[in-house]
Design an enzyme around this catalytic site. Structure first.
Site, mmCIF file in Angstrom:
data_model
loop_
_atom_site.group_PDB
_atom_site.id
_atom_site.type_symbol
_atom_site.label_atom_id
_atom_site.label_comp_id
_atom_site.label_asym_id
_atom_site.label_seq_id
_atom_site.Cartn_x
_atom_site.Cartn_y
_atom_site.Cartn_z
ATOM 1 N N ASP A 108 0.904 -1.124 0.036
ATOM 2 C CA ASP A 108 -0.002 0.181 0.059
ATOM 3 C C ASP A 108 0.855 1.230 0.036
ATOM 4 O OD1 ASP A 108 -2.548 1.575 0.354
ATOM 5 O OD2 ASP A 108 -2.057 1.793 2.343
ATOM 6 N N THR A 164 -6.371 2.931 -4.500
ATOM 7 C CA THR A 164 -6.017 3.831 -5.438
ATOM 8 C C THR A 164 -5.012 3.094 -6.460
ATOM 9 O OG1 THR A 164 -6.232 5.529 -3.547
ATOM 10 C CG2 THR A 164 -5.029 6.243 -5.654
ATOM 11 N N CYS A 217 -4.540 -1.564 -1.812
ATOM 12 C CA CYS A 217 -4.794 -0.244 -1.964
ATOM 13 C C CYS A 217 -5.884 -0.010 -3.129
ATOM 14 C CB CYS A 217 -3.485 0.772 -2.480
ATOM 15 S SG CYS A 217 -3.600 2.277 -2.686
ATOM 16 N N TYR A 231 -0.859 8.529 -2.213
ATOM 17 C CA TYR A 231 -1.125 7.938 -3.603
ATOM 18 C C TYR A 231 -2.225 8.800 -4.227
ATOM 19 C CZ TYR A 231 2.082 3.994 -3.905
ATOM 20 O OH TYR A 231 3.033 3.295 -4.067
ATOM 21 N N CYS A 243 -11.094 3.269 0.594
ATOM 22 C CA CYS A 243 -9.659 3.309 1.085
ATOM 23 C C CYS A 243 -9.053 2.223 2.112
ATOM 24 C CB CYS A 243 -9.381 4.784 1.267
ATOM 25 S SG CYS A 243 -7.475 5.038 1.870
HETATM 26 N N1 DGL Z 1 -4.696 3.359 1.129
HETATM 27 C C1 DGL Z 1 -4.983 3.677 -0.174
HETATM 28 C C2 DGL Z 1 -6.492 3.085 -0.806
HETATM 29 O O1 DGL Z 1 -6.681 2.034 -0.528
HETATM 30 C C3 DGL Z 1 -4.786 5.073 -0.501
HETATM 31 C C4 DGL Z 1 -3.954 6.137 0.253
HETATM 32 C C5 DGL Z 1 -3.133 7.191 -0.356
HETATM 33 O O2 DGL Z 1 -3.928 8.254 -0.518
HETATM 34 O O3 DGL Z 1 -2.236 7.190 -0.400
HETATM 35 O O4 DGL Z 1 -6.820 3.900 -1.818
#
Ligand code: DGL
Length: 266
Positions: A13, A78, A76, A45, A187
């Site tokens: 992640d 994203t 993750c 991210y 997220c």
């Molecule tokens: N944990 C990530 C997700 O599931 C994103 C976190 C980030 O913006 O870095 O989208």
């Protein structure tokens, strides 16, 4: 390259969020050795370009591949939206599990016909998310809420301060005003905010995340490829692209125990 059942599973992640998924994997698959990369040096991210995220994902996936990981989990949303297709293209024979906001189960569960999604800007703006809505939202109205700033606070281990409470409240209020009875945590950082969220929303509102579904999908893929570990290993190794001491300090808060943390310099 053939992979052995006693090889580890690589999970990553942008930071500590994927630990919410890692916990589900650890509970369902206690025999598996797990490697976890937290790309904390490049967080968040959710506010980066898809090109940047893809480049980071390729570097991390190559690292796990070199470690002879038998499967890859993108813990993750994203990263999955930005890079899952390219990773599968690059490694067609490698079991790769991605994740996306739980629109399908939420659309099936809602009684009010209005579902809310808390996720990063990157996830909500992605073509993959638009396709997910087209495919599964049906007659359900989906209200989306990007949540800039939450991830950075969670990365510091802040799950309850007045600052995060106020920020989270400002993201949840519009969903409540729209009549959502189901809120998707889109997220992997956000499941750590469930106790705080529960204080803000009526009990009748359901919170849905996909960590356990990801663990089950990993189990399915490993079973299909005859790669499930059969000897208890339980080893979990961590890498972080930011200061390892920072990560060591937060591990007992979000992961319960302290394991080895190394520096990821790529
Ligand atoms: N944990 C990530 C997700 O599931 C994103 C976190 C980030 O913006 O870095 O989208």
């Amino acid at each position: 390259m053939s992979r052995a059942s006693d090889a580890p599973v690589g999970v990553f992640d942008s930071g500590v969020g994927g630990l919410s998924v890692l916990g589900e994997i650890r509970s369902l698959l206690p025999n598996e050795s797990l490697l976890y990369v937290a790309d904390c040096g490049h967080i968040p991210y959710g506010e980066k370009t898809p090109e940047f995220i893809r480049q980071r994902c390729l570097i991390i996936a190559d690292f796990f591949h070199q470690q002879r990981a038998k499967a890859l989990v993108l813990a993750c949303n994203t990263a999955t939206a930005a890079a899952a297709a390219q990773l599968r293209e690059r490694y067609p024979d490698w079991p790769i599990v991605g994740m996306e906001p739980a629109v399908k189960p939420a659309a099936a569960a809602t009684r009010s016909g209005v579902v809310g999604v808390l996720a990063t800007t990157g996830t909500l703006q992605s073509a993959k998310f638009a396709a997910l809505l087209d495919r599964f939202a049906g007659d359900v109205r989906v209200v989306t809420q990007p949540c800039p700033g939450l991830v950075e606070l969670i990365e510091t281990g802040d799950l309850f301060s007045p600052t995060i409470r106020a920020l989270l409240q400002s993201y949840v209020d519009p969903l409540l005003a729209e009549g959502c009875d189901t809120i998707i945590l889109g997220c992997t950082h956000y499941p750590f905010l469930k106790p705080l969220l529960r204080e803000m929303i009526p009990e009748s509102i359901s919170l849905i995340d996909t960590g356990s579904a990801v663990a089950r999908q990993l189990q399915r893929l490993l079973t299909q490829s005859d790669l499930l570990a059969n000897i208890p290993a339980r080893e979990t190794l961590f890498w972080t692209s930011a200061n390892p001491n920072k990560f060591r300090n937060i591990l007992p808060v979000l992961w319960k125990k302290s394991d080895s943390v190394r520096s990821f310099d790529l």
